[in-house]
Design a protein around this motif. Sequence first.
Motif, short mmCIF file in Angstrom:
data_model
loop_
_atom_site.label_atom_id
_atom_site.label_comp_id
_atom_site.label_asym_id
_atom_site.label_seq_id
_atom_site.Cartn_x
_atom_site.Cartn_y
_atom_site.Cartn_z
N THR A 24 -25.36 -38.37 103.38
CA THR A 24 -25.06 -37.91 104.73
C THR A 24 -25.72 -38.82 105.77
O THR A 24 -25.07 -39.24 106.73
CB THR A 24 -25.52 -36.44 104.89
OG1 THR A 24 -24.84 -35.66 103.91
CG2 THR A 24 -25.21 -35.90 106.27
N ASP A 47 -19.17 -31.45 103.28
CA ASP A 47 -20.19 -30.60 102.70
C ASP A 47 -20.32 -29.36 103.58
O ASP A 47 -20.47 -29.48 104.79
CB ASP A 47 -21.50 -31.41 102.76
CG ASP A 47 -22.59 -30.80 101.93
OD1 ASP A 47 -22.46 -29.63 101.56
OD2 ASP A 47 -23.57 -31.51 101.65
N ARG A 51 -25.97 -30.42 107.17
CA ARG A 51 -26.90 -31.54 107.16
C ARG A 51 -26.50 -32.67 108.13
O ARG A 51 -27.36 -33.29 108.74
CB ARG A 51 -27.03 -32.01 105.71
CG ARG A 51 -27.78 -33.24 105.45
CD ARG A 51 -29.29 -33.13 105.63
NE ARG A 51 -29.76 -34.50 105.64
CZ ARG A 51 -30.52 -35.05 106.57
NH1 ARG A 51 -31.00 -34.32 107.53
NH2 ARG A 51 -30.82 -36.31 106.53
N ASP A 145 -18.35 -38.39 104.24
CA ASP A 145 -19.60 -38.04 103.57
C ASP A 145 -19.26 -36.96 102.55
O ASP A 145 -18.81 -35.88 102.92
CB ASP A 145 -20.57 -37.51 104.64
CG ASP A 145 -21.72 -36.72 104.05
OD1 ASP A 145 -22.18 -37.09 102.94
OD2 ASP A 145 -22.17 -35.75 104.69
MG LIG Z 1 -25.14 -34.67 102.14
#
Ligand SMILES: [Mg+2]
Length: 355
Positions: A24, A47, A51, A145
């Motif tokens: 990330t 995700d 994050r 990501d």
């Molecule tokens: Mg990540």
Amino acid sequence: MKLEQLLRTKSVLVCCGTGGVGKTSVAAALALSAAQVGRRAIVITIDPARRLADAIGLRHKIGNEPVLVQQIGDGQMWATMLDVGETFDSLVKQFAKNQEQTDEILQNTFYRNVSRSISGTRDYIAAERLLALHNDSRFDLVIVDTPPTRSALAFIEAPERLARFLENQLFKMLISPTLTGMKLITGALQPVVRTAGKIVGTAALDDAIAFLRAFAGMEDGFRQRAKQSSALLRGPLTSFVLIASARSDTLEEASYFADSLQRNNIAIDLVIANRMPPRFGDTSAEVALTRSQDADQDLWRNLAHLHSEAEEADAQLAKFMLTLPMTSCLRISERSNDIVDLNGITDLTTSLLVP
Ligand SMILES: [Mg+2]
Ligand SMILES: Nc1ncnc2c1ncn2[C@@H]1O[C@H](COP(=O)(O)OP(=O)(O)OP(=O)(O)O)[C@@H](O)[C@H]1O
């Protein structure tokens, strides 16, 4: 391929790698680096954890709608987080014949469950969202990501699986208007229902059937999109960047990851070795250890220790890169702090775009 070349020429970069290696943070840093070389880049996190928003210090500001994070001359860095439900709904609206069909599907319980909670759906919708961002004239480069602990291929295979499923003859029969009543969902059709269950999750059968009926006529649109996103992912505009960290256990996982990509004809164009132990000066561990007989013993001993860590990491990484002879490798050293805002990301870019 060298990073700058990837940033300047590609349309999609997929950051993959095992859990916690810095996907990330590095994906965000790649988007910022792309902006620094004048491209309009967007980083999308698929995700469900927040994050990305945390890493760039925009905790509550990033959702499905792209946000402009930074403008550098003509270059731009944007960010977005995948909202599976919202993306799925917009597909339904796009391909439904009319408002009635849209409403019927959006209110169907099976659809609500599938589109909001099943992980296989997330992979498919991520590929769909990637295609939408790729076709969005605001962006030249999409940086993906990927989430932790998943098969390297789930994301690439999801649209291919869906396209195959929608082409299945039995599926076509199932949604055909001549087929009425639950009684007919027997015998030959049951495998289809089971396959549907596997792909989209299990739910009450009648809801599922009602959904499939409501879906009739939309499958072409979905199939086309699934084929386009799979062609984009496998095509020359997309590159895969493997993020790794130079510890023997994570490098082992990275090897496994690289193998499964390669077995599926997906080349890794760049390895980014993150969190490399930093080096302090040019002295080797051996020299530092000799000096530890001198005054300032503790200092020299610490330095020797740091150097031997760095040398060990270098050796591990060099060994790993032998398995990927055609791939370039970039290193990012371990920072003393976690990456929690745009300053941290900007700092990472200094390791990425070295003159
Ligand atoms: Mg990540
Ligand atoms: N070069 C670095 N130096 C110091 N800390 C780092 C570095 N790169 C990443 N980190 C830290 O490591 C942690 C994990 O980073 P990140 O969330 O980017 O990894 P990830 O691969 O996306 O993880 P996950 O697999 O859970 O999604 C974070 O706390 C981040 O601040």
